[in-house]
Design a protein around this motif. Structure first.
Motif, PDB file in Angstrom:
ATOM      1  N   UNK A   1       0.817  -1.212   0.000  1.00  0.00           N
ATOM      2  CA  UNK A   1       0.000   0.000   0.000  1.00  0.00           C
ATOM      3  C   UNK A   1       0.848   1.258   0.000  1.00  0.00           C
ATOM      4  N   UNK A   2       1.942   1.241   0.746  1.00  0.00           N
ATOM      5  CA  UNK A   2       2.831   2.405   0.771  1.00  0.00           C
ATOM      6  C   UNK A   2       3.495   2.630  -0.585  1.00  0.00           C
ATOM      7  N   UNK A   3       3.937   1.563  -1.236  1.00  0.00           N
ATOM      8  CA  UNK A   3       4.534   1.717  -2.565  1.00  0.00           C
ATOM      9  C   UNK A   3       3.510   2.194  -3.579  1.00  0.00           C
ATOM     10  N   UNK A   4       2.281   1.733  -3.456  1.00  0.00           N
ATOM     11  CA  UNK A   4       1.225   2.202  -4.355  1.00  0.00           C
ATOM     12  C   UNK A   4       0.976   3.696  -4.159  1.00  0.00           C
ATOM     13  N   UNK A   5       0.895   4.113  -2.899  1.00  0.00           N
ATOM     14  CA  UNK A   5       0.666   5.534  -2.612  1.00  0.00           C
ATOM     15  C   UNK A   5       1.862   6.384  -3.047  1.00  0.00           C
ATOM     16  N   UNK A   6       3.062   5.861  -2.860  1.00  0.00           N
ATOM     17  CA  UNK A   6       4.253   6.603  -3.271  1.00  0.00           C
ATOM     18  C   UNK A   6       4.305   6.761  -4.785  1.00  0.00           C
ATOM     19  N   UNK A   7       3.898   5.737  -5.499  1.00  0.00           N
ATOM     20  CA  UNK A   7       3.915   5.809  -6.958  1.00  0.00           C
ATOM     21  C   UNK A   7       2.919   6.822  -7.487  1.00  0.00           C
ATOM     22  N   UNK A   8       1.854   7.066  -6.734  1.00  0.00           N
ATOM     23  CA  UNK A   8       0.835   8.036  -7.153  1.00  0.00           C
ATOM     24  C   UNK A   8       1.015   9.386  -6.467  1.00  0.00           C
ATOM     25  N   UNK A   9       2.190   9.610  -5.869  1.00  0.00           N
ATOM     26  CA  UNK A   9       2.571  10.893  -5.251  1.00  0.00           C
ATOM     27  C   UNK A   9       1.562  11.352  -4.196  1.00  0.00           C
ATOM     28  N   UNK A  10       1.141  10.428  -3.337  1.00  0.00           N
ATOM     29  CA  UNK A  10       0.137  10.744  -2.324  1.00  0.00           C
ATOM     30  C   UNK A  10       0.707  10.906  -0.925  1.00  0.00           C
ATOM     31  N   UNK A  11       1.997  10.608  -0.727  1.00  0.00           N
ATOM     32  CA  UNK A  11       2.539  10.686   0.632  1.00  0.00           C
ATOM     33  C   UNK A  11       3.725  11.642   0.731  1.00  0.00           C
ATOM     34  N   UNK A  12       3.845  12.563  -0.191  1.00  0.00           N
ATOM     35  CA  UNK A  12       4.812  13.638  -0.088  1.00  0.00           C
ATOM     36  C   UNK A  12       6.257  13.218  -0.310  1.00  0.00           C
TER      37      UNK A  12
ATOM     38  N   UNK B   1       8.311  11.640   1.558  1.00  0.00           N
ATOM     39  CA  UNK B   1       8.630  10.265   1.945  1.00  0.00           C
ATOM     40  C   UNK B   1       8.442   9.328   0.750  1.00  0.00           C
ATOM     41  N   UNK B   2       7.429   9.580  -0.042  1.00  0.00           N
ATOM     42  CA  UNK B   2       7.185   8.775  -1.232  1.00  0.00           C
ATOM     43  C   UNK B   2       8.274   8.930  -2.277  1.00  0.00           C
ATOM     44  N   UNK B   3       8.809  10.140  -2.396  1.00  0.00           N
ATOM     45  CA  UNK B   3       9.908  10.376  -3.336  1.00  0.00           C
ATOM     46  C   UNK B   3      11.128   9.560  -2.925  1.00  0.00           C
ATOM     47  N   UNK B   4      11.420   9.541  -1.625  1.00  0.00           N
ATOM     48  CA  UNK B   4      12.551   8.764  -1.120  1.00  0.00           C
ATOM     49  C   UNK B   4      12.315   7.276  -1.322  1.00  0.00           C
ATOM     50  N   UNK B   5      11.089   6.815  -1.063  1.00  0.00           N
ATOM     51  CA  UNK B   5      10.778   5.398  -1.269  1.00  0.00           C
ATOM     52  C   UNK B   5      10.980   4.996  -2.724  1.00  0.00           C
ATOM     53  N   UNK B   6      10.523   5.824  -3.641  1.00  0.00           N
ATOM     54  CA  UNK B   6      10.641   5.492  -5.060  1.00  0.00           C
ATOM     55  C   UNK B   6      12.072   5.655  -5.562  1.00  0.00           C
ATOM     56  N   UNK B   7      12.871   6.448  -4.880  1.00  0.00           N
ATOM     57  CA  UNK B   7      14.273   6.591  -5.258  1.00  0.00           C
ATOM     58  C   UNK B   7      15.024   5.291  -4.974  1.00  0.00           C
ATOM     59  N   UNK B   8      14.761   4.684  -3.841  1.00  0.00           N
ATOM     60  CA  UNK B   8      15.469   3.467  -3.456  1.00  0.00           C
ATOM     61  C   UNK B   8      14.763   2.188  -3.910  1.00  0.00           C
ATOM     62  N   UNK B   9      13.479   2.237  -4.102  1.00  0.00           N
ATOM     63  CA  UNK B   9      12.722   1.042  -4.500  1.00  0.00           C
ATOM     64  C   UNK B   9      11.900   1.297  -5.736  1.00  0.00           C
ATOM     65  N   UNK B  10      12.539   1.793  -6.794  1.00  0.00           N
ATOM     66  CA  UNK B  10      11.794   2.189  -7.989  1.00  0.00           C
ATOM     67  C   UNK B  10      11.064   1.011  -8.633  1.00  0.00           C
ATOM     68  N   UNK B  11      11.632  -0.170  -8.560  1.00  0.00           N
ATOM     69  CA  UNK B  11      10.971  -1.341  -9.132  1.00  0.00           C
ATOM     70  C   UNK B  11       9.649  -1.601  -8.437  1.00  0.00           C
ATOM     71  N   UNK B  12       9.631  -1.448  -7.112  1.00  0.00           N
ATOM     72  CA  UNK B  12       8.408  -1.705  -6.365  1.00  0.00           C
ATOM     73  C   UNK B  12       7.413  -0.570  -6.512  1.00  0.00           C
TER      74      UNK B  12
END
Length: 61
Positions: A13-24, A26-37
């Motif tokens: 759920x967090x990766x889904x929200x990060x991919x849709x830019x919904x968690x600010x 923190x989501x950018x950092x998550x997608x930087x390190x876990x772009x595949x997910x």
């Protein structure tokens, strides 16, 4: 193992929200390190389902 399944479901759920830019930022950092997910959060969810099935299969009652 069921705890791991729950943690993976939350991460999905967090990766889904990060991919849709919904968690600010923190989501950018998550997608930087876990772009595949971030591109495929369903992979993490499938892992959660498999962990839950395995946990159910090996549980002792």
């Amino acid at each position: 193992m069921l705890f791991v399944a729950g943690a993976l479901a939350v991460l999905s759920g967090l990766f889904y929200a990060a991919a849709h830019h919904e968690i600010g930022s923190f989501g950018v950092t998550m997608c930087q390190y876990g772009s595949t997910f971030c591109d495929n959060p369903s992979w993490v969810f499938v892992g959660a389902i498999l962990a839950a099935l395995w946990g159910t299969f090996v549980s002792i009652r």
